[in-house]
Design a protein around this motif. Structure first.
Motif, PDB file in Angstrom:
ATOM      1  N   VAL A 409      60.819 -52.370 -36.704  1.00 13.44           N
ATOM      2  CA  VAL A 409      62.245 -52.727 -36.621  1.00 13.44           C
ATOM      3  C   VAL A 409      63.108 -51.522 -36.982  1.00 13.44           C
ATOM      4  CG1 VAL A 409      64.009 -54.139 -37.756  1.00 13.44           C
ATOM      5  CG2 VAL A 409      61.839 -55.165 -37.107  1.00 13.44           C
ATOM      6  N   GLU A 412      70.415 -50.742 -34.486  1.00 12.36           N
ATOM      7  CA  GLU A 412      70.883 -50.726 -33.102  1.00 12.36           C
ATOM      8  C   GLU A 412      71.405 -49.358 -32.667  1.00 12.36           C
ATOM      9  OE1 GLU A 412      72.015 -53.822 -31.087  1.00 12.36           O
ATOM     10  OE2 GLU A 412      70.295 -54.631 -32.210  1.00 12.36           O
ATOM     11  N   GLU A 450      74.377 -52.374 -41.778  1.00 13.45           N
ATOM     12  CA  GLU A 450      73.221 -53.006 -41.128  1.00 13.45           C
ATOM     13  C   GLU A 450      71.972 -52.160 -41.307  1.00 13.45           C
ATOM     14  OE1 GLU A 450      73.195 -55.918 -39.316  1.00 13.45           O
ATOM     15  OE2 GLU A 450      75.305 -56.369 -39.660  1.00 13.45           O
ATOM     16  N   LYS A 452      68.086 -51.421 -42.105  1.00 14.16           N
ATOM     17  CA  LYS A 452      66.799 -52.121 -41.952  1.00 14.16           C
ATOM     18  C   LYS A 452      65.808 -51.521 -42.926  1.00 14.16           C
ATOM     19  CE  LYS A 452      67.724 -54.875 -38.487  1.00 14.16           C
ATOM     20  NZ  LYS A 452      67.770 -56.327 -38.723  1.00 14.16           N
ATOM     21  N   LYS A 466      65.898 -62.470 -40.738  1.00  9.67           N
ATOM     22  CA  LYS A 466      67.038 -61.558 -40.643  1.00  9.67           C
ATOM     23  C   LYS A 466      66.545 -60.131 -40.357  1.00  9.67           C
ATOM     24  CE  LYS A 466      71.228 -60.502 -43.046  1.00  9.67           C
ATOM     25  NZ  LYS A 466      71.617 -60.103 -44.361  1.00  9.67           N
ATOM     26  N   HIS A 467      65.483 -59.756 -41.040  1.00  6.16           N
ATOM     27  CA  HIS A 467      64.935 -58.408 -40.846  1.00  6.16           C
ATOM     28  C   HIS A 467      64.545 -58.195 -39.380  1.00  6.16           C
ATOM     29  CE1 HIS A 467      62.507 -54.815 -41.558  1.00  6.16           C
ATOM     30  NE2 HIS A 467      61.524 -55.398 -40.897  1.00  6.16           N
ATOM     31  N   GLY A 469      65.455 -59.949 -36.790  1.00  6.41           N
ATOM     32  CA  GLY A 469      66.586 -60.201 -35.896  1.00  6.41           C
ATOM     33  C   GLY A 469      66.119 -60.706 -34.543  1.00  6.41           C
ATOM     34  N   SER A 470      66.522 -60.024 -33.466  1.00  2.00           N
ATOM     35  CA  SER A 470      66.182 -60.495 -32.118  1.00  2.00           C
ATOM     36  C   SER A 470      64.680 -60.399 -31.836  1.00  2.00           C
ATOM     37  CB  SER A 470      66.969 -59.687 -31.086  1.00  2.00           C
ATOM     38  OG  SER A 470      66.632 -58.317 -31.229  1.00  2.00           O
ATOM     39  N   LYS A 471      63.919 -59.717 -32.692  1.00  2.00           N
ATOM     40  CA  LYS A 471      62.469 -59.632 -32.458  1.00  2.00           C
ATOM     41  C   LYS A 471      61.698 -60.788 -33.106  1.00  2.00           C
ATOM     42  CE  LYS A 471      61.990 -54.638 -31.881  1.00  2.00           C
ATOM     43  NZ  LYS A 471      61.298 -53.423 -32.278  1.00  2.00           N
ATOM     44  N   TRP A 472      62.403 -61.621 -33.873  1.00  2.00           N
ATOM     45  CA  TRP A 472      61.702 -62.640 -34.659  1.00  2.00           C
ATOM     46  C   TRP A 472      60.934 -63.646 -33.782  1.00  2.00           C
ATOM     47  CZ3 TRP A 472      59.409 -63.647 -38.945  1.00  2.00           C
ATOM     48  CH2 TRP A 472      59.121 -64.946 -39.323  1.00  2.00           C
TER      49      TRP A 472
END
Ligand SMILES: Cc1cc2nc3c(=O)[nH]c(=O)nc-3n(C[C@H](O)[C@H](O)[C@H](O)COP(=O)(O)OP(=O)(O)OC[C@H]3O[C@@H](n4cnc5c(N)ncnc54)[C@H](O)[C@@H]3O)c2cc1C
Length: 500
Positions: A409, A412, A450, A452, A466-467, A469-472
Motif C-alpha cells: 500500500v 495516491e 494521508e 500510509k 482503512k490502511h 483502502g480501495s485494495k481491501w
C-alpha cells in the motif's frame, strides 16, 4: 483456531521436525522490536524441504481443528508480525541449513535479463555474495542485508535505490508460494498472476513464499559516496526532490544510483560509518547551533573503466544544490563496503549493548504535498524535546515505479516520502517512546495527512480496512481464495477467524 495440536495430523516424516522445548519456543517468541510480550507458539517446525512445509500446511488445513502457521525469517519485524500465540512457527532459515538455494542465470532465458532463483529463507547478504561472484547484483537492495528474501518480499523492501527501480517487490519475476490450502503454486505476472501480486507486500497472508526469481544487473566495483548537510528543511527537501528526477531515464543528467535523507534532531544523532571523528564533531556543532540538521546521502556506482569521468559526474550532480557551505563530504568506497554499511553500525551498537534493546519503529509513506506540515508537526513538534535515540530517515520516492496491483500500500500522490522513525529505547523509557509514536499517528490523523504505514501494525480490523483502502476488497477476496481458514501469519493481526 485450535490452541492445541491434534496428535494425529502430522504425517510421520514431519512430526520429528517439530521442536517443543522451551529454548526453541522462547527463541521465536519475540522479535527485533522487543515490544510484544506474552506470545508463544506451541512448537517450532524446522523443515528441510518445501515438501515438508506443504505437508505441515496441509495438515493444518485438513484438520477439523485447524492451527495457525507463522513463517519466520529472521524475526526482524518490529511489532510481533512474525510472533504467534499458539500454532506452529516455521523456522524458514532451517531450509538454508543444508545447501544454499541460490541459482544464478545470466542468459536471457524466458526473455529476462540476468536473474537469480533464491530460496526465500536466504538472506540478501548471502544472495549478494553469490551474485557478485558472477559480477552481478540485485537492482534494488536494503539498508541492512541480513534479512530474509521471503520476509522482505512479504513487506515490500525499500531502500535508497527504490526511487530508480522501485521497491524490491517490483524487481521479482516469479515466485513459488505454498498457499494456506497446502498447494505449491508457481506464479508470475503471466501465470497465476492474482497470487503473484497478492503475495508481493501481502504480509504473508496468502501463502509462504519458498522461492523468488530476482532481477539482476551488472555489479559496479566502486562507489562515490557523497554526504551533504543542510540546516534549512526547504532547501533539503527541494534538493532531494530534484535529485530523484535524475533517474538516468529522462535524458537529463545521470544522477545518483542511491539517495537517502536523514534528520538529525540533535547532535547525538549525527552518525554515519563514513564520517571521521572530526567530521562528526563539525556536523554536531552545526546541528546544535541550528536546533537540528538534515543530511542527504547519495551514491554513484562505477567501475575501473568509468573511473576517469566519475569526479566530473559527481560535480555535475552537485551543481546548483543548496547544502550548507563547507558541508560536502565525499568518499571512495568499494561496492561491498557501501552495501555493508549498516552491518558495521550493528557491530558498533552490539559492542555498546545498544542492539538488543526495544525498537519501537514507525515507518510511514507521506504524500509530498504534506511533507512540510509533517516536518513542522513531528520533527519540530512531537520530537522537539530532543534526546531521541535512533535514526530518522526521510527521502522521496516516485509512484511511477510501483505496480498498483501488488498488495503493498502507498499514497495516491505521484511523489511521497519514506519516513523511517527507527527509534530505539531502553526498556525503562519504552512507554514514553511508544506514546511519541502514537502522537505522530494522531498528528497525521488530526491534520488529515494521508500517510500510509510501511511495515504496518494495527490490531483492529477497521484500521486494516482503512490502511488498504480501495485494495481491501481484493485483499479479502484473495484471502478467501488462498487461505480461507486464516491459518497463515496470525502475528499480523488482520484475520482472526476463518473466512468460509
Ligand atoms: C536492522 C533492520 C534494518 C532494516 N532495514 C530495512 C530496509 O532497509 N528496507 C526495508 O524495506 N525494510 C527494512 N527492515 C524491515 C524488514 O524488511 C522487515 O521487518 C522484514 O519483514 C524482516 O524480514 P525477516 O526476514 O526478519 O522477516 P520476519 O520478521 O521473520 O517476518 C515478517 C513477516 O513476513 C512473514 N514471512 C516471513 N517469511 C515469509 C515467507 N517466506 N513467506 C511468506 N511470509 C513470510 C512473517 O510471517 C511475518 O508476517 C529492517 C529491519 C531491521 C531490523
Amino acid at each position: 483456531m485450535s490452541n492445541s495440536l491434534p496428535s494425529d495430523v502430522f504425517p510421520l516424516g514431519i512430526a520429528t521436525k517439530i521442536l517443543f522445548d522451551d529454548n526453541a519456543i522462547t527463541a521465536v517468541s519475540s522479535d527485533f522490536g522487543g515490544i510484544i510480550v506474552g506470545r508463544r507458539p506451541l512448537g517450532v517446525f524446522c523443515p528441510s524441504s518445501e515438501d515438508d512445509i506443504v505437508q505441515l500446511v496441509r495438515s493444518a488445513y485438513e484438520s477439523p481443528k485447524p492451527f495457525s502457521i507463522t513463517a519466520r525469517g529472521r524475526g526482524h519485524s518490529d511489532s510481533g508480525q512474525s510472533v504467534s500465540t499458539g500454532g506452529i512457527t516455521i523456522d524458514m532459515r532451517s531450509l538454508a541449513a543444508g545447501t544454499q538455494r541460490i541459482r544464478i542465470r545470466v542468459s536471457s532465458e524466458n526473455g529476462y535479463s540476468p536473474y537469480v532463483d533464491v530460496g526465500a529463507e536466504q538472506l540478501w547478504s548471502e544472495v549478494m555474495l553469490e551474485t557478485l561472484k558472477n559480477g552481478l547484483s540485485p537492482r534494488t537492495l536494503l539498508d541492512y542485508m541480513d534479512l530474509t528474501v521471503g520476509g522482505t518480499l512479504s513487506v515490500g523492501g525499500l531502500s535508497g535505490q527504490a526511487f530508480r527501480y522501485g521497491p524490491q517487490v517490483q524487481n521479482v519475476h516469479e515466485l513459488d508460494v505454498i498457499t494456506g490450502k497446502g498447494e505449491l503454486v508457481t506464479c508470475s505476472k503471466k501465470h497465476n498472476s492474482d497470487l503473484f501480486f497478492a503475495a508481493l507486500g501481502g504480509l504473508g497472508q496468502f501463502g509462504i513464499i519458498t522461492r523468488a526469481r530476482i532481477a539482476l544487473q551488472p555489479a559496479p566495483t566502486k562507489v562515490k559516496w557523497v554526504g551533504l548537510v543542510y540546516t534549512d528543511f526547504e532547501a533539503f527537501a527541494g534538493d532531494e526532490e530534484y535529485l530523484i528526477t535524475l533517474d538516468g531515464t529522462t535524458g537529463k543528467k545521470k544522477g545518483f544510483n542511491y539517495i537517502e535523507g536523514f534528520v538529525f534532531l540533535d547532535h547525538n544523532q549525527v552518525s554515519s560509518p563514513f564520517f571521521s571523528d572530526e567530521e562528526v564533531a563539525k556536523i554536531s556543532a552545526v546541528t546544535s547551533e541550528h536546533g537540528g540538521a538534515y543530511f542527504i546521502e547519495g551514491a554513484i556506482y562505477y567501475s575501473d573503466d568509468t573511473a576517469f569521468t566519475i569526479d566530473q559526474e559527481v560535480e555535475s550532480i552537485l551543481e546548483g544544490l543548496h547544502y550548507t557551505k563547507g558541508f560536502k563530504f565525499i568518499r571512495e568506497l568499494s561496492y561491498t563496503g557501501f552495501v555493508d554499511r549498516v552491518r558495521c553500525e550493528e557491530e558498533k551498537l552490539r559492542r555498546f549493548g545498544l542492539w538488543d534493546i526495544p525498537h519501537p519503529w514507525l515507518n510511514l509513506l507521506v504524500p509530498k504535498s504534506r511533507i512540510h506540515d509533517f516536518h513542522e508537526g513531528v520533527f519540530k513538534g512531537v520530537f522537539k524535546q530532543g534526546n531521541t535515540m535512533g535514526v530518522i530517515l526521510i527521502y522521496p520516492l516516485g509512484k511511477n515505479k510501483w505496480d498498483e496491483r501488488m498488495s503493498l500500500v502507498f499514497p495516491e500522490e505521484e511523489v511521497f516520502y519514506k519516513i523511517g522513525l527507527l527509534l530505539s529505547s531502553f526498556p525503562v523509557n519504552l512507554g514514553c517512546v511508544l506514546r511519541q509514536r502514537d502522537e505522530v499517528l494522531r498528528f497525521c490523523e488530526k491534520n488529515k495527512i494521508e500517510a500510509k504505514q510501511y511495515l504496518p501494525h494495527y490490531k483492529k480490523i477497521e484500521d486494516w480496512m482503512k490502511h488498504f483502502g480501495s485494495k481491501w476488497d481484493r485483499f479479502v477476496e484473495m484471502k478467501k481464495k488462498y487461505d480461507p481458514k486464516a491459518i497463515l501469519a496470525p502475528g499480523q493481526c488482520i484475520f482472526s477467524s476463518p473466512l468460509v
